[in-house]
Design a protein around this motif. Structure first.
Motif, PDB file in Angstrom:
ATOM      1  N   LYS A  13       5.137  -3.715   0.653  1.00  0.00           N
ATOM      2  CA  LYS A  13       4.911  -2.847   1.821  1.00  0.00           C
ATOM      3  C   LYS A  13       5.345  -1.398   1.569  1.00  0.00           C
ATOM      4  O   LYS A  13       4.594  -0.471   1.902  1.00  0.00           O
ATOM      5  CB  LYS A  13       5.602  -3.406   3.066  1.00  0.00           C
ATOM      6  CG  LYS A  13       5.224  -2.638   4.322  1.00  0.00           C
ATOM      7  CD  LYS A  13       5.738  -3.290   5.576  1.00  0.00           C
ATOM      8  CE  LYS A  13       5.227  -2.488   6.782  1.00  0.00           C
ATOM      9  NZ  LYS A  13       5.603  -3.090   8.040  1.00  0.00           N
ATOM     10  N   THR A  31       0.611  -2.479   9.291  1.00  0.00           N
ATOM     11  CA  THR A  31       0.852  -3.903   9.568  1.00  0.00           C
ATOM     12  C   THR A  31       0.133  -4.712   8.489  1.00  0.00           C
ATOM     13  O   THR A  31      -1.074  -4.548   8.288  1.00  0.00           O
ATOM     14  CB  THR A  31       0.316  -4.286  10.959  1.00  0.00           C
ATOM     15  OG1 THR A  31       0.913  -3.425  11.934  1.00  0.00           O
ATOM     16  CG2 THR A  31       0.636  -5.733  11.283  1.00  0.00           C
ATOM     17  N   THR A  33      -0.959  -8.452   7.076  1.00  0.00           N
ATOM     18  CA  THR A  33      -1.210  -9.724   7.747  1.00  0.00           C
ATOM     19  C   THR A  33      -1.480 -10.912   6.836  1.00  0.00           C
ATOM     20  O   THR A  33      -1.236 -12.053   7.225  1.00  0.00           O
ATOM     21  CB  THR A  33      -2.426  -9.578   8.679  1.00  0.00           C
ATOM     22  OG1 THR A  33      -3.552  -9.159   7.900  1.00  0.00           O
ATOM     23  CG2 THR A  33      -2.146  -8.580   9.787  1.00  0.00           C
ATOM     24  N   GLY A  47      -4.335  -5.918   5.797  1.00  0.00           N
ATOM     25  CA  GLY A  47      -3.627  -5.491   6.984  1.00  0.00           C
ATOM     26  C   GLY A  47      -4.430  -4.468   7.749  1.00  0.00           C
ATOM     27  O   GLY A  47      -5.649  -4.354   7.575  1.00  0.00           O
ATOM     28  N   ASN A  51      -1.567   0.076  14.590  1.00  0.00           N
ATOM     29  CA  ASN A  51      -1.679  -0.986  15.600  1.00  0.00           C
ATOM     30  C   ASN A  51      -3.114  -1.237  16.059  1.00  0.00           C
ATOM     31  O   ASN A  51      -3.339  -1.720  17.159  1.00  0.00           O
ATOM     32  CB  ASN A  51      -0.783  -0.677  16.814  1.00  0.00           C
ATOM     33  CG  ASN A  51       0.677  -0.652  16.434  1.00  0.00           C
ATOM     34  OD1 ASN A  51       1.147  -1.516  15.695  1.00  0.00           O
ATOM     35  ND2 ASN A  51       1.396   0.347  16.910  1.00  0.00           N
TER      36      ASN A  51
END
Length: 145
Positions: A13, A31, A33, A47, A51
């Motif tokens: 990340k 984010t 995933t 990801g 948001n």
């Protein structure tokens, strides 16, 4: 998600965020995933940004360093990519090399500033050395020679 996948995401990340923040504007949240392996055996981390699940990203892992680049949709490229990187983005290893060089340069310039001495300080040091010589060798020992 499997434990290994979670670890891989956590490990990679920071590299994904570094790449995106360096090459793109206005990315506030990343984010991650999912982890998958493509048919050629390359592991990818999927990801999205800010948001918004429609703003998908895909980060393939380089065998040696981990994530080097992050693939984005055309929409993200056109609307978020910094103008100077539109035709040539900078990979994570190059970003880190630039950061290291900048840090080294900053440290070097700080050392140079701290080691700068005034003429008065230098003259004071010379006088101190001169006084030590005179104290070590009394006047008669170097006049009679």
């Amino acid at each position: 998600m499997k434990h290994q996948e979670k670890e891989l995401i956590q490990e990679q990340k920071p590299r994904i965020e570094k790449y995106l923040s360096y090459n793109y504007n206005n990315i506030s949240v990343v984010t991650l995933t999912n982890v998958y392996t493509n048919p050629t055996g390359v592991i990818h981390i999927e990801g999205y940004i800010n948001n918004n699940k429609k703003l998908k990203i895909d980060a393939p892992l380089d065998g040696k360093n981990g994530v080097e680049v992050v693939d984005t949709s055309t929409y993200i490229y056109e609307n978020y990519m910094k103008e100077k990187y539109k035709f040539k983005s900078t990979n994570v290893s190059d970003i880190e090399a630039k950061e290291k060089a900048k840090k080294k340069e900053k440290k070097s310039s700080t050392l140079n500033i701290n080691n700068t001495r005034s003429a008065v300080e230098i003259l004071d040091d010379i006088k101190t050395v001169e006084q030590n010589i005179f104290n070590t060798y009394p006047k008669h020992s170097y006049q009679n020679g």
